[in-house]
Design a protein around this motif. Structure first.
Motif, PDB file in Angstrom:
ATOM      1  N   ARG A   1      -4.194  11.671  -6.431  1.00 15.77           N
ATOM      2  CA  ARG A   1      -5.423  11.654  -7.223  1.00 15.77           C
ATOM      3  C   ARG A   1      -5.836  10.210  -7.480  1.00 15.77           C
ATOM      4  NH1 ARG A   1      -5.953  15.801  -5.533  1.00 15.77           N
ATOM      5  NH2 ARG A   1      -6.110  17.867  -6.503  1.00 15.77           N
ATOM      6  N   SER A   2      -6.266   9.560  -6.429  1.00 12.71           N
ATOM      7  CA  SER A   2      -6.639   8.152  -6.537  1.00 12.71           C
ATOM      8  C   SER A   2      -7.978   8.016  -7.265  1.00 12.71           C
ATOM      9  CB  SER A   2      -6.745   7.521  -5.141  1.00 12.71           C
ATOM     10  OG  SER A   2      -5.523   7.629  -4.448  1.00 12.71           O
ATOM     11  N   VAL A   3      -8.105   6.933  -8.003  1.00 19.75           N
ATOM     12  CA  VAL A   3      -9.362   6.607  -8.679  1.00 19.75           C
ATOM     13  C   VAL A   3     -10.081   5.566  -7.827  1.00 19.75           C
ATOM     14  CG1 VAL A   3     -10.412   5.682 -10.760  1.00 19.75           C
ATOM     15  CG2 VAL A   3      -8.323   7.058 -10.910  1.00 19.75           C
ATOM     16  N   GLY A   4     -11.212   5.947  -7.254  1.00 14.43           N
ATOM     17  CA  GLY A   4     -11.900   5.046  -6.338  1.00 14.43           C
ATOM     18  C   GLY A   4     -11.254   5.096  -4.971  1.00 14.43           C
ATOM     19  N   VAL A   5     -11.824   4.355  -4.045  1.00 19.94           N
ATOM     20  CA  VAL A   5     -11.308   4.327  -2.676  1.00 19.94           C
ATOM     21  C   VAL A   5     -10.191   3.293  -2.586  1.00 19.94           C
ATOM     22  CG1 VAL A   5     -11.857   3.921  -0.260  1.00 19.94           C
ATOM     23  CG2 VAL A   5     -13.530   5.047  -1.733  1.00 19.94           C
ATOM     24  N   VAL A   6      -9.051   3.714  -2.110  1.00 21.72           N
ATOM     25  CA  VAL A   6      -7.898   2.805  -1.988  1.00 21.72           C
ATOM     26  C   VAL A   6      -8.192   1.748  -0.932  1.00 21.72           C
ATOM     27  CG1 VAL A   6      -5.487   2.645  -1.279  1.00 21.72           C
ATOM     28  CG2 VAL A   6      -6.230   4.508  -2.765  1.00 21.72           C
ATOM     29  N   GLN A   7      -7.972   0.479  -1.278  1.00 23.78           N
ATOM     30  CA  GLN A   7      -8.140  -0.630  -0.340  1.00 23.78           C
ATOM     31  C   GLN A   7      -6.788  -1.024   0.242  1.00 23.78           C
ATOM     32  OE1 GLN A   7     -10.665  -3.903  -1.339  1.00 23.78           O
ATOM     33  NE2 GLN A   7     -11.819  -2.750  -2.859  1.00 23.78           N
ATOM     34  N   PHE A   8      -6.827  -1.525   1.480  1.00 22.06           N
ATOM     35  CA  PHE A   8      -5.566  -1.912   2.115  1.00 22.06           C
ATOM     36  C   PHE A   8      -5.763  -3.163   2.945  1.00 22.06           C
ATOM     37  CE2 PHE A   8      -7.430  -0.395   5.923  1.00 22.06           C
ATOM     38  CZ  PHE A   8      -6.580  -0.595   7.004  1.00 22.06           C
ATOM     39  N   ASP A   9      -4.642  -3.743   3.420  1.00 26.44           N
ATOM     40  CA  ASP A   9      -4.679  -4.937   4.257  1.00 26.44           C
ATOM     41  C   ASP A   9      -3.408  -4.951   5.101  1.00 26.44           C
ATOM     42  OD1 ASP A   9      -5.687  -7.243   5.342  1.00 26.44           O
ATOM     43  OD2 ASP A   9      -5.384  -8.500   3.572  1.00 26.44           O
ATOM     44  N   THR A  10      -3.414  -5.776   6.150  1.00 25.87           N
ATOM     45  CA  THR A  10      -2.249  -5.915   7.026  1.00 25.87           C
ATOM     46  C   THR A  10      -1.838  -7.384   7.071  1.00 25.87           C
ATOM     47  OG1 THR A  10      -3.408  -6.438   9.114  1.00 25.87           O
ATOM     48  CG2 THR A  10      -3.287  -4.120   8.475  1.00 25.87           C
ATOM     49  N   THR A  11      -0.583  -7.625   7.426  1.00 26.16           N
ATOM     50  CA  THR A  11      -0.116  -9.008   7.544  1.00 26.16           C
ATOM     51  C   THR A  11       1.065  -9.102   8.481  1.00 26.16           C
ATOM     52  OG1 THR A  11       0.580 -10.978   6.300  1.00 26.16           O
ATOM     53  CG2 THR A  11       1.479  -8.877   5.586  1.00 26.16           C
ATOM     54  N   LYS A  12       1.214 -10.258   9.105  1.00 21.16           N
ATOM     55  CA  LYS A  12       2.363 -10.625   9.940  1.00 21.16           C
ATOM     56  C   LYS A  12       2.616  -9.659  11.081  1.00 21.16           C
ATOM     57  CE  LYS A  12       4.891 -13.051   6.291  1.00 21.16           C
ATOM     58  NZ  LYS A  12       5.856 -14.088   6.471  1.00 21.16           N
ATOM     59  N   ASN A  13       1.607  -8.857  11.449  1.00 17.29           N
ATOM     60  CA  ASN A  13       1.801  -7.847  12.500  1.00 17.29           C
ATOM     61  C   ASN A  13       2.957  -6.921  12.170  1.00 17.29           C
ATOM     62  OD1 ASN A  13      -0.248  -8.942  14.223  1.00 17.29           O
ATOM     63  ND2 ASN A  13       1.188 -10.569  14.749  1.00 17.29           N
ATOM     64  N   ARG A  14       3.328  -6.825  10.889  1.00 19.58           N
ATOM     65  CA  ARG A  14       4.518  -6.058  10.535  1.00 19.58           C
ATOM     66  C   ARG A  14       4.340  -5.201   9.285  1.00 19.58           C
ATOM     67  NH1 ARG A  14      10.057  -6.086  11.805  1.00 19.58           N
ATOM     68  NH2 ARG A  14      10.737  -4.044  11.102  1.00 19.58           N
ATOM     69  N   PHE A  15       3.529  -5.662   8.319  1.00 23.59           N
ATOM     70  CA  PHE A  15       3.458  -4.969   7.048  1.00 23.59           C
ATOM     71  C   PHE A  15       2.048  -4.463   6.749  1.00 23.59           C
ATOM     72  CE2 PHE A  15       6.940  -8.114   6.340  1.00 23.59           C
ATOM     73  CZ  PHE A  15       7.976  -7.198   6.236  1.00 23.59           C
ATOM     74  N   LEU A  16       1.992  -3.378   5.997  1.00 11.40           N
ATOM     75  CA  LEU A  16       0.754  -2.841   5.435  1.00 11.40           C
ATOM     76  C   LEU A  16       0.882  -2.881   3.923  1.00 11.40           C
ATOM     77  CD1 LEU A  16       0.473   0.386   7.633  1.00 11.40           C
ATOM     78  CD2 LEU A  16      -0.890  -1.683   7.916  1.00 11.40           C
ATOM     79  N   ALA A  17      -0.250  -3.065   3.249  1.00 13.88           N
ATOM     80  CA  ALA A  17      -0.257  -3.035   1.791  1.00 13.88           C
ATOM     81  C   ALA A  17      -1.495  -2.291   1.332  1.00 13.88           C
ATOM     82  CB  ALA A  17      -0.228  -4.451   1.216  1.00 13.88           C
ATOM     83  N   ALA A  18      -1.376  -1.555   0.219  1.00 13.76           N
ATOM     84  CA  ALA A  18      -2.506  -0.835  -0.353  1.00 13.76           C
ATOM     85  C   ALA A  18      -2.431  -0.933  -1.864  1.00 13.76           C
ATOM     86  CB  ALA A  18      -2.502   0.629   0.091  1.00 13.76           C
ATOM     87  N   GLY A  19      -3.598  -0.995  -2.507  1.00 10.75           N
ATOM     88  CA  GLY A  19      -3.665  -1.004  -3.964  1.00 10.75           C
ATOM     89  C   GLY A  19      -3.844   0.415  -4.468  1.00 10.75           C
ATOM     90  N   ASP A  20      -2.837   0.958  -5.152  1.00  9.17           N
ATOM     91  CA  ASP A  20      -2.875   2.369  -5.535  1.00  9.17           C
ATOM     92  C   ASP A  20      -1.966   2.604  -6.738  1.00  9.17           C
ATOM     93  OD1 ASP A  20      -3.487   5.158  -5.199  1.00  9.17           O
ATOM     94  OD2 ASP A  20      -1.545   5.433  -4.238  1.00  9.17           O
ATOM     95  N   GLU A  21      -2.411   3.447  -7.647  1.00 13.03           N
ATOM     96  CA  GLU A  21      -1.625   3.843  -8.815  1.00 13.03           C
ATOM     97  C   GLU A  21      -1.156   2.634  -9.616  1.00 13.03           C
ATOM     98  OE1 GLU A  21       0.246   8.135  -7.811  1.00 13.03           O
ATOM     99  OE2 GLU A  21       1.276   6.480  -6.811  1.00 13.03           O
ATOM    100  N   PHE A  22      -2.098   1.702  -9.863  1.00 15.66           N
ATOM    101  CA  PHE A  22      -1.861   0.542 -10.722  1.00 15.66           C
ATOM    102  C   PHE A  22      -0.804  -0.408 -10.157  1.00 15.66           C
ATOM    103  CE2 PHE A  22      -3.029   4.241 -13.267  1.00 15.66           C
ATOM    104  CZ  PHE A  22      -4.186   3.784 -13.909  1.00 15.66           C
ATOM    105  N   MET A  23      -0.629  -0.393  -8.839  1.00 18.09           N
ATOM    106  CA  MET A  23       0.364  -1.286  -8.229  1.00 18.09           C
ATOM    107  C   MET A  23      -0.038  -1.592  -6.791  1.00 18.09           C
ATOM    108  SD  MET A  23       3.575   1.327  -7.506  1.00 18.09           S
ATOM    109  CE  MET A  23       3.527   2.049  -9.140  1.00 18.09           C
ATOM    110  N   ILE A  24       0.756  -2.439  -6.148  1.00 19.71           N
ATOM    111  CA  ILE A  24       0.591  -2.743  -4.730  1.00 19.71           C
ATOM    112  C   ILE A  24       1.747  -2.090  -3.996  1.00 19.71           C
ATOM    113  CG2 ILE A  24       0.278  -4.559  -3.011  1.00 19.71           C
ATOM    114  CD1 ILE A  24      -0.032  -6.410  -5.650  1.00 19.71           C
TER     115      ILE A  24
END
Length: 1132
Positions: A600-623
């Motif tokens: 039950r996300s609030v708003g559209v979850v944003q994400f990013d990639t790095t180092k050709n190895r990791f993904l990150a997303a902002g969700d549930e008051f955390m990264i």
């Protein structure tokens, strides 16, 4: 196949093994792919049964499945090849090379060339990397250990390496149980039933007597005939249906997009044709999709895989294509591999908070100056922050520049509510432009000139309603901006003129995001809409090529990994369900779905990639963080609290800093250990009077906009003052600062003084050890990995210094703090150029290093030689004089093409592969002294002893422009003074280095933007080079001193006098002839001296950089007007 059917296969495998059907067992293992028999594999490898090894492997994986599979097949075929060479069976070795190893040329042709060269050696152990190769048995053992590690880490083999724990003869037991049950159902069961077949149900004939006992262990079934089978166990559960393929695949529309020419795959500098380009397009081979619930292609254990040291060397530019080395690490005396990433590499430590004043909507780090952060807010504000100093160095409010030129609808909207939210901010690839998408019709593009110099460039009324997203792209070698909006349309705009290039229509809902990308020469755009539809477009008017549904029909953003080989998307639907997935482009299907996002996300979850190895997303008051190869959540960080439900996040390019938005209208900056070191280095810089707009001052509630410039809508980049060759971190405006602080800054600017370094204690310097004799250094270069320095002496001898990786130097990179080794192969040979009858003092020396540091091409007045950097052996020689080569440069896209400057003033474009001069370029009057390629402009810039610069198109090799240097008044150059050229990182600006001056030009028109003339007391300039980040220019002089210029202003900020790095010796006045910059350490350089010495210099760790730049005058940035000449003034 259902789980019970899968288990039945295991039972059959056990039965076949117990019955000694050995070949059948392994055939079923291979065909079912449920169990990889490591013991059987080990036996085949140990016995050298290579055909059987590959046949067995082929049932489980193919060469191009993923990087681990590629490495497995390569190691096996390489071992087979080496064994043939060891037996002196050249014919077989050639056959293996052509049939088995050539496939890898598409992924690493330089390596394939090197393997080919082994054929020329009497004993391949003469190759340095193979010098420790023992006998066949030990070599197979070492390789087998390596293969087992690769197989265990390979996601294809997940859950296939362990055979289930079963009791003996489990299949017999089940059949016995079934027969006993059938026997119990007999109307007249016999005491000793005679079971003759399993093909039909058992039934006892009529007889008198008691009912037979029916224990399940009753051995009704004896030995089973070899023939026979079992019906499928469909009654136990349904077979899983195969997911239906999407109607159109991305591979289909990319395969034949339109008649776009494809260049041949880049190859190494030695013979053999390159591989089919189709293979090269498949940069990251496919792994099977995970739509089938019974199969899961994540890695076995993310922690294990990430922390395991990779058993092969990986260069920075090749990390995710997983190239293969000539040897497994056990044979090599020194490992040059890059360490694996672990979750500790993620930036999770909060280092600062920046106050914005309104809710953050979008962020983007500068692509080159990675401590600059662009931020946009819901109030329409945009800001540029210097993270290192915590300064807000630029700020703009939302304001329509030309309201009268806007549509009636926009004017009406603004008359009711003159405000707009920022939806997206983004830097251009070279960082010279930034673009802003607003919630009302408008896109603003600013030009950035370093420091606080942010100028209005273009205002475009792009869409009717909100502009939801934008991105920069490069179709047809032209910088463009792609936008999308509430009007359901995607548009492409010329980023220079603002002209509309394309309009794409076809979405039935507002377009939410765009993702431009390219594969080879195929340029395309993904677009997503709020109804969950994904479409793809080529730059033509043929409509969308594909039509997919985003998972959950969500509003989705898409992004590629940094190397452009893997595609991801993240979105949230109207019910608040979020999904993060990786796509299989070739099939248009979801390849893997990552677990861990909220329901039950609030708003559209944003994400990013790095180092050709990791993904990150902002969700549930955390990264939240994921390993790209593991669907399970890796770790999370709450950034010490204060994050919104779906925070905005953004990595910098190196992945060492992470910006995240906060609930109190701020941005927190998170860093890993490397990021913390970077920020400390920046914070330790000497005082800069222009750095006064501090974070504490910025927190004031009312901030006015910067005065607007006079740039109007439609003004092109060509009409404005061209951007300086480099961004300057330190030219900061005082426009937003309170008057008292501004006065203080003016006072402090008056006391600025150039940094003078006179003593050895004021810097770190190291003279490299040399036992090969002293002769002036003619050429000097760092290897591309930064772990060694190569020098060419005037007598044609090359010297190579290597730094060792150890506890004091964990990176193994060159440093002034640790002594390197003057390296030679075991053979003791030297790389020595052909010098013919040339006087070493008269000969012009030149060399060029291949991108993977494997080969050096070199000349010293005689033939051009090609050397193997590992064995020092001469691979070939060509082009005997006259004319003699005076400068060499590899083509940036094809190592087989070399530009060779000659002493007869011509430039020869030579193809090594076919041993042919493709064309001769004529335009200079004297010998060629410099060559530089731009892969962005597709040009070659040449310079000569005639003080002339020429620009040549690399498409047809025609001359586009030429210009002579502007000689300073009263300075007469020597008749054959060298002129060198080098491109800035942006590949558009370049420096021209002459004994009288340093000048900055803009290609391809060769407009001179700035010129710097040194004081005569320093003597002539001997050489100069950009630092690796193009922020500084290092200049050496005949008096032995070295100057450090700020590249964007050409202002001298530091002078290093010879007393700081040379021992006093009145009888020998040595001075630097050449200077080289470290490829990844912007404050390190090396000097090659007239006495043959090579010195490495770095600033003190406490300083972190060479001096501080002079403040800007009157708050204005440096002028870039054509012909602007700066003369160095003597210090008072």
């Amino acid at each position: 196949m259902s789980s019970l059917s899968r288990e039945l296969v295991f039972l059959i495998l056990q039965f076949l093994d117990e019955e000694k059907f050995k070949e059948t067992v392994h055939k079923l293992e291979q065909e079912s792919t449920f169990f990889f028999n490591m013991r059987y594999f080990e036996d085949m490898v140990t016995n050298g049964e290579w055909d059987e090894v590959e046949k067995y492997l082929s049932g489980f994986t193919k060469v191009d499945d993923n990087r681990y599979s590629m490495k497995i097949f390569f190691e096996i075929r390489k071992q087979k090849y080496l064994e043939a060479l060891d037996k002196q069976d050249r014919a077989k070795a050639v056959d293996i090379l052509v049939k088995d190893l050539k496939v890898f040329a598409a992924f690493n042709e330089e390596l394939f060339k090197e393997i080919t060269q082994l054929l020329t050696l009497d004993n391949f152990r003469h190759n340095e990397q193979l010098s420790k190769y023992g006998d066949t048995k030990s070599a197979r053992g070492i390789m087998l250990a390596e293969l087992k590690k690769l197989i265990e880490a390979n996601p294809v083999f997940r859950d296939k390496l362990q055979f289930p724990t079963l009791k003996n003869s489990r299949l017999r037991t089940l059949i016995n149980q079934s027969l006993n049950w059938q026997h119990q159902l007999c109307k007249t069961p016999r005491t000793n039933p005679d079971i003759k077949t399993l093909f039909v149900d058992h039934s006892c004939g009529q007889q008198n007597g008691a009912r037979a006992p029916s224990p399940v262990t009753n051995p009704l079934m004896g030995a089973v005939p070899k023939a026979g089978g079992f019906p499928p166990l469909s009654a136990h559960g349904p077979f899983q249906p195969t997911p239906a393929a999407l109607p159109t695949s991305l591979a289909g529309w990319m395969a034949n997009p339109s008649p776009v020419p494809h260049p041949s795959a880049s190859a190494g500098p030695i013979g053999l044709a390159s591989a089919n380009n189709a293979a090269a397009i498949l940069k990251r081979p496919r792994t099977p999709p995970t739509n089938n619930p019974t199969m899961d292609y994540q890695t076995a254990d993310s922690d294990h895989v990430m922390k395991r040291t990779r058993p092969f060397g990986i260069s920075d530019e090749q990390v995710n294509n997983l190239p293969v080395n000539l040897l497994p690490v056990a044979y090599s005396s020194q490992s040059h591999g890059q360490s694996s990433y672990s979750s500790d590499d993620l930036p999770k430590t909060v280092v600062m908070t920046l106050s914005q004043g309104s809710t953050v909507k979008s962020m983007d780090f500068h692509p080159l100056q990675q401590i600059l952060l662009l931020v946009g807010t819901n109030m329409g504000d945009i800001m540029v922050w210097d993270i290192g100093s915590r300064d807000r160095i630029a700020h703009r409010n939302f304001k329509v520049w030309e309201l009268g030129s806007c549509s009636v609808a926009l004017q009406a909207s603004l008359s009711n509510d003159y405000s707009a939210s920022v939806n997206r901010v983004v830097w251009s690839p070279d960082g010279t432009l930034c673009s802003v998408a607003y919630s009302k019709h408008i896109v603003h593009i600013y030009s950035y000139h370093g420091g606080d110099d942010l100028r209005n460039h273009l205002e475009i009324e792009a869409h009717s309603g909100s502009v939801n997203d934008l991105a920069f792209s490069y179709p047809n070698k032209q910088l463009c901006v792609v936008t999308c909006g509430e009007d359901r349309v995607i548009k492409v705009w010329d980023a220079v003129t603002g002209g509309k290039q394309y309009t794409f229509e076809g979405h039935e809902a507002p377009v939410y995001s765009v993702c431009p990308h390219h594969k080879e020469n195929i340029q395309f755009i993904f677009s997503t809409a709020t109804d969950g539809k994904i479409k793809a477009w080529l730059y033509d008017n043929m409509g969308s090529r594909v039509d997919y549904d985003a998972p959950g029909h969500s509003s989705t953003t898409m992004a590629y990994s940094a190397d452009g080989t893997r595609l991801f998307s993240c979105g949230t639907n109207k019910e608040g369900e979020s999904s993060l997935v990786e796509w299989n482009e070739s099939e248009g299907a979801v390849k893997r779905t990552y677990h861990g996002l909220g329901k039950r996300s609030v708003g559209v979850v944003q994400f990013d990639t790095t180092k050709n190895r990791f993904l990150a997303a902002g969700d549930e008051f955390m990264i939240k963080f994921w390993d790209m190869d593991n669907i399970n959540l890796l770790t999370s960080a709450d950034a010490d609290g204060g994050l919104p439900a779906s925070p905005c996040i953004r990595f910098n390019k190196d992945g060492i800093l992470l910006a995240v938005s906060t609930t109190d209208n701020g941005v927190k900056i998170l860093a890993n250990a490397e990021g913390i070191r970077l920020l400390r280095t920046v914070e330790n810089r000497p005082f800069d009077a222009s750095r006064v707009a501090s974070a504490t001052v910025v927190k004031a509630p009312s901030m006015g906009a910067f005065p607007s410039t006079n740039v109007t809508v439609g003004t092109s980049l060509a009409d404005r003052a061209p951007p300086v060759a480099a961004m300057n971190n330190d030219a900061r405006s005082l426009a937003d600062v309170k008057p008292r602080i501004a006065d203080e800054a003016v006072d402090k600017s008056r006391i600025w003084k150039m940094t003078e370094i006179n003593e050895p204690s004021q810097c770190r310097s190291l003279k490299l050890p040399d036992s090969l004799g002293s002769m002036r250094v003619a050429r000097l270069i760092y290897t591309n990995q930064g772990v060694a320095i190569l020098a060419l002496a005037a007598n044609g001898v090359h010297k190579l210094w290597k730094w060792q990786r150890n506890d004091r130097n964990s990176s193994g990179k060159a440093t002034a703090s640790i002594q390197p080794q003057l390296w030679q192969p075991n053979s003791g040979i030297l790389m020595t150029n052909d010098i013919s009858d040339t006087n070493p003092e008269d000969a012009v020396s030149c060399f060029a290093l291949s991108k993977n540091d494997s080969y050096v091409m070199s000349a010293s007045g005689g033939k051009i030689s090609l050397f193997n950097m590992m064995t020092f052996k001469t691979m070939t020689t060509f082009m005997p004089p006259p004319p003699a080569a005076t400068f060499l440069a590899f083509h940036p896209q094809d190592n087989n093409i070399i530009a060779i400057g000659m002493d007869d003033s011509t430039i020869q474009i030579y193809n090594v592969r076919v041993d042919e001069v493709k064309t001769k370029l004529k335009g200079h009057q004297k010998r060629i002294t410099g060559l530089a390629f731009s892969h962005v402009l597709n040009v070659l810039v040449s310079s000569g002893a005639d003080s002339q610069l020429c620009v040549w198109s690399t498409d047809g090799w025609e001359k586009q422009a030429s210009k002579f240097l502007q000689m300073p008044n009263g300075r007469a150059p020597a008749p054959l003074a060298d002129t060198r050229v080098q491109f800035h990182l942006d590949q558009t600006h370049l420096i021209a280095v002459h004994e009288t001056q340093i000048a900055i030009y803009e290609a391809p028109k060769l407009e001179c933007l700035k010129q710097w003339v040194p004081r005569e007391a320093s003597g002539p300039i001997t050489h100069a080079t950009y630092s690796c980040d193009s922020q500084s220019i290092y200049v050496s002089f005949e008096d032995g001193s070295v100057g450090v210029l700020t590249a964007s202003t050409l202002r001298l900020r530091c002078r290093i006098n010879p007393t700081a790095y040379l021992l006093p010796n009145p009888s020998l006045r040595a001075h630097p002839l050449v200077i080289a910059a470290h490829p990844s350490e912007p404050n390190q350089f090396a000097l090659g001296l007239s006495d043959g010495g090579v010195h490495v210099l770095e600033p003190l760790e406490s300083e972190g950089r060479w001096g501080s730049p002079p403040p800007t005058e009157n708050g204005a940035g440096p002028s870039t007007a054509s012909g602007n000449t700066i003369s160095e003034q003597p210090q008072r």
